[in-house]
Every structure is written in structure tokens, then in C-alpha cells.
Design a protein around this motif. Sequence first.
Motif, PDB file in Angstrom:
ATOM      1  N   CYS A  20       0.850  -1.192   0.000  1.00  0.00           N
ATOM      2  CA  CYS A  20       0.000   0.000   0.000  1.00  0.00           C
ATOM      3  C   CYS A  20       0.890   1.249   0.000  1.00  0.00           C
ATOM      4  O   CYS A  20       2.005   1.221   0.511  1.00  0.00           O
ATOM      5  N   CYS A  49      -4.047   1.046  -1.667  1.00  0.00           N
ATOM      6  CA  CYS A  49      -4.399   0.481  -0.358  1.00  0.00           C
ATOM      7  C   CYS A  49      -4.497  -1.023  -0.574  1.00  0.00           C
ATOM      8  O   CYS A  49      -4.829  -1.469  -1.682  1.00  0.00           O
ATOM      9  N   CYS A  74      -0.957  -1.330   6.008  1.00  0.00           N
ATOM     10  CA  CYS A  74      -0.894  -0.645   7.300  1.00  0.00           C
ATOM     11  C   CYS A  74      -1.289  -1.603   8.435  1.00  0.00           C
ATOM     12  O   CYS A  74      -1.911  -2.642   8.203  1.00  0.00           O
ATOM     13  N   CYS A  79      -5.510   1.587   8.643  1.00  0.00           N
ATOM     14  CA  CYS A  79      -5.660   1.715   7.186  1.00  0.00           C
ATOM     15  C   CYS A  79      -6.233   3.101   6.877  1.00  0.00           C
ATOM     16  O   CYS A  79      -7.179   3.549   7.521  1.00  0.00           O
TER      17      CYS A  79
HETATM   18 FE1  FES Z   1      -2.455   1.004   3.880  1.00  0.00          FE
HETATM   19 FE2  FES Z   1      -5.112   0.686   3.442  1.00  0.00          FE
HETATM   20  S1  FES Z   1      -3.917   2.463   3.200  1.00  0.00           S
HETATM   21  S2  FES Z   1      -3.624  -0.797   3.961  1.00  0.00           S
END
Ligand code: FES
Length: 147
Positions: A20, A49, A74, A79
Motif C-alpha cells: 500500500c 491500499c 498498514c 488503514c
Molecule cells: Fe495502507 Fe489501506 S492504506 S492498507
Amino acid sequence: MTAELAVNIAWEPKIIAFCCQYCAYSAADMAGSMRLQYPTDVEIVLIPCTGRFDVILALRAMEKGADGVYVAGCLEGNCHFLDGNIRARKRVNFLKGELKNIGFEPERIEMFNLSASQGPRFAEIARDFTNRITELGPSPAKKVRNF
Ligand code: FES
């Protein structure tokens, strides 16, 4: 020396890491800034993401020659799109089951969560996953397609 033996000697794992653009890619960037060593076999694919990750992306990567695929996003709860990493983990777990059904080792796909400040953790994940795939050997898809 047989042709098969020659191929095995030359084999190096090819790994695709879907990262991501927020935490995981920042951690990769930090690993680079810190000059941390991790295998060059890992090719990073930037995605907005991990919620954007789809099983088709992983299957296509394997079809194109990847021996292993991982998704890095994340930390859970962090997230930037709320629950993208939760949905990605579900897809990765689903894909593990599907890979097993078609005779692939489910360990060829994995999900990792890390923060933007975890450059050393990013390098560690890349090393550990590369070692895992090296132990598993070439993807079964390569035996079928002979590439
Ligand atoms: Fe990183 Fe969603 S922005 S996992």
C-alpha cells in the motif's frame, strides 16, 4: 548435466510484494534510506491500499512467473481507507485455500501489516519470505508451463 538440473541451479525466486502506498511503501522507502539489505528478488508493486488487492492480481502474478506473492499494508486499525487491510487479509486467506485446492503450497501467499516507521521490519519480511519461497522451490506453475 541435464537441462532440468541446469534450470534448477539457475533458479532464483521471483517474488511480488503488493504494498500500500502509505505505511508499507513508506516502510520500504525507509529500509532503502537506512541502506538495509534485503533480497533483490522482491519486486514491489505499489497499490493505493491493500483493499485494492484482488486475488486476480496474485494469480496473474503467479501465471507470469512469480514464485510467491505477499501483500503488505498498514497496521490493523490504521488503514487510511478504514478497513482495506482487513478485507485484504480475508482475500489472502481465501486465496490460500484456493491455492491448496489446485496443488500449490498456501505459504506462497501471505499478508503482512506494518507501520511507516518499520523499515527494518520491511527488510526482515522481505528476507524471511524470500527464504520461505526458496525452501519451497519454483512455483508449480513453472513445472506446468516450463518457464
Ligand atoms: Fe495502507 Fe489501506 S492504506 S492498507
